[in-house]
Structures are given as structure tokens and as C-alpha cells.
Design a protein around this motif. Structure first.
Motif, PDB file in Angstrom:
ATOM      1  N   UNK A 189       5.258  11.637   2.352  1.00 50.65           N
ATOM      2  CA  UNK A 189       5.558  10.353   1.718  1.00 50.65           C
ATOM      3  C   UNK A 189       6.617   9.575   2.499  1.00 50.65           C
ATOM      4  N   UNK A 190       7.615  10.265   3.021  1.00 47.84           N
ATOM      5  CA  UNK A 190       8.623   9.595   3.847  1.00 47.84           C
ATOM      6  C   UNK A 190       8.002   9.020   5.113  1.00 47.84           C
ATOM      7  N   UNK A 191       7.067   9.760   5.685  1.00 48.49           N
ATOM      8  CA  UNK A 191       6.382   9.274   6.888  1.00 48.49           C
ATOM      9  C   UNK A 191       5.613   7.987   6.576  1.00 48.49           C
ATOM     10  N   UNK A 192       4.946   7.938   5.439  1.00 43.62           N
ATOM     11  CA  UNK A 192       4.195   6.743   5.054  1.00 43.62           C
ATOM     12  C   UNK A 192       5.131   5.554   4.834  1.00 43.62           C
ATOM     13  N   UNK A 193       6.248   5.783   4.181  1.00 37.20           N
ATOM     14  CA  UNK A 193       7.215   4.709   3.964  1.00 37.20           C
ATOM     15  C   UNK A 193       7.841   4.254   5.280  1.00 37.20           C
ATOM     16  N   UNK A 194       8.083   5.191   6.180  1.00 37.60           N
ATOM     17  CA  UNK A 194       8.639   4.864   7.489  1.00 37.60           C
ATOM     18  C   UNK A 194       7.656   4.015   8.296  1.00 37.60           C
ATOM     19  N   UNK A 195       6.391   4.387   8.286  1.00 39.08           N
ATOM     20  CA  UNK A 195       5.378   3.619   9.031  1.00 39.08           C
ATOM     21  C   UNK A 195       5.162   2.222   8.445  1.00 39.08           C
ATOM     22  N   UNK A 196       5.490   2.065   7.173  1.00 38.70           N
ATOM     23  CA  UNK A 196       5.398   0.744   6.556  1.00 38.70           C
ATOM     24  C   UNK A 196       6.697  -0.049   6.731  1.00 38.70           C
ATOM     25  N   UNK A 197       7.649   0.513   7.477  1.00 39.01           N
ATOM     26  CA  UNK A 197       8.948  -0.114   7.754  1.00 39.01           C
ATOM     27  C   UNK A 197       9.810  -0.294   6.503  1.00 39.01           C
ATOM     28  N   UNK A 198       9.530   0.454   5.440  1.00 36.31           N
ATOM     29  CA  UNK A 198      10.305   0.340   4.208  1.00 36.31           C
ATOM     30  C   UNK A 198      11.529   1.238   4.201  1.00 36.31           C
TER      31      UNK A 198
ATOM     32  N   UNK B 227       5.798   7.942  -3.731  1.00 31.75           N
ATOM     33  CA  UNK B 227       6.437   7.078  -2.736  1.00 31.75           C
ATOM     34  C   UNK B 227       7.291   6.004  -3.413  1.00 31.75           C
ATOM     35  N   UNK B 228       6.819   5.490  -4.531  1.00 29.38           N
ATOM     36  CA  UNK B 228       7.606   4.503  -5.263  1.00 29.38           C
ATOM     37  C   UNK B 228       8.901   5.136  -5.777  1.00 29.38           C
ATOM     38  N   UNK B 229       8.821   6.347  -6.283  1.00 29.94           N
ATOM     39  CA  UNK B 229      10.017   7.054  -6.754  1.00 29.94           C
ATOM     40  C   UNK B 229      10.989   7.327  -5.608  1.00 29.94           C
TER      41      UNK B 229
ATOM     42  N   UNK C 177       0.831  -1.211   0.000  1.00 35.82           N
ATOM     43  CA  UNK C 177       0.000   0.000   0.000  1.00 35.82           C
ATOM     44  C   UNK C 177       0.858   1.250   0.000  1.00 35.82           C
ATOM     45  N   UNK C 178       1.927   1.224   0.766  1.00 30.07           N
ATOM     46  CA  UNK C 178       2.815   2.390   0.816  1.00 30.07           C
ATOM     47  C   UNK C 178       3.495   2.617  -0.528  1.00 30.07           C
ATOM     48  N   UNK C 179       3.810   1.553  -1.229  1.00 28.29           N
ATOM     49  CA  UNK C 179       4.490   1.678  -2.513  1.00 28.29           C
ATOM     50  C   UNK C 179       3.530   1.960  -3.670  1.00 28.29           C
ATOM     51  N   UNK C 180       2.239   1.860  -3.410  1.00 32.19           N
ATOM     52  CA  UNK C 180       1.230   2.025  -4.464  1.00 32.19           C
ATOM     53  C   UNK C 180       0.890   3.493  -4.707  1.00 32.19           C
ATOM     54  N   UNK C 181       1.892   4.324  -4.700  1.00 32.00           N
ATOM     55  CA  UNK C 181       1.733   5.757  -4.996  1.00 32.00           C
ATOM     56  C   UNK C 181       2.975   6.172  -5.776  1.00 32.00           C
ATOM     57  N   UNK C 182       2.782   6.890  -6.854  1.00 27.64           N
ATOM     58  CA  UNK C 182       3.894   7.239  -7.738  1.00 27.64           C
ATOM     59  C   UNK C 182       5.053   7.916  -7.005  1.00 27.64           C
TER      60      UNK C 182
END
Length: 107
Positions: free
Chosen positions: A52-61, A18-20, A11-16
Motif C-alpha cells: 500500500x505504501x508503494x502504491x501511495x508513493x507511485x501516486x506521489x501522495x 491506503x486511505x487509512x 485511484x490510490x486512495x480508493x482502497x480502505x
């Protein structure tokens, strides 16, 4: 890897954007990047990048480390490798489909 964690990661990666961001951090390797370097490199506004960094951080990525006044972000390679392993665990009806050297990152 538990399904809930897989779903959170995907889900975290399913955004342009955040994926970039994640891909840029993978390219940067263990050295990581600061938010200002990421914003400049990707052309993302700092306030949007922070979200976006916060979302990736919360997903542990991604991981974050404070270095003086800066925060350094790095891709969480073990989590990335676990996610890839989960997605390919039963491919090809249990036969080996990929070379292990290609399937995982030792960063």
C-alpha cells in the motif's frame, strides 16, 4: 494539476487500507511515520502495508526518506493540497465556497 495525476491519486486512495495509511500520515504531519509504527497503529500486516505504501508513493501522495536502517514516510502535503484545489476549483459556480485556511494545509 493534470487529469491523469488526479486519477492516479484518487485511484490510490480508493482502497480502505491506503486511505487509512494516508490519513494516518496526514495526522502525523511533517514528522512522518515508519512502516513499523504504521503497521502497529493501523493493524495492517507489514507485507500488505509495504504494498500500500508503494502504491501511495507511485501516486506521489507520500514521500519516503531513509534514516539509517529505517524509512520514514510522510504525506505529500503539496500534492494533497493540489488535489483538493483541483476538486474544488469550480465549486459553487465560481463563488468562494470555503475558507482558504480550511482548504489547505501548511504542513
Amino acid at each position: 494539476m493534470q487529469e491523469a495525476k488526479v486519477i492516479r491519486s484518487l485511484s490510490a486512495l480508493a482502497h480502505e487500507a491506503r486511505l487509512r495509511v494516508f490519513r494516518a500520515l496526514v495526522v502525523a504531519g511533517p514528522e512522518g511515520l515508519t512502516p513499523s509504527a504504521l503497521a502497529e497503529r493501523l493493524g495492517i500486516a507489514p507485507n500488505a502495508l509495504s504494498f500500500h505504501l508503494k502504491e501511495l508513493f507511485h501516486a506521489d501522495l507520500v514521500t519516503q526518506e531513509r534514516q539509517g536502517r529505517n524509512v520514514l514516510y510522510r504525506a505529500a502535503f503539496p500534492v494533497m493540497n493540489d488535489l483538493l484545489a483541483y476538486l474544488t476549483e469550480n465549486c459553487c459556480q465560481g463563488a468562494v465556497c470555503t475558507d482558504d485556511a480550511v482548504a489547505s494545509c501548511e504542513c
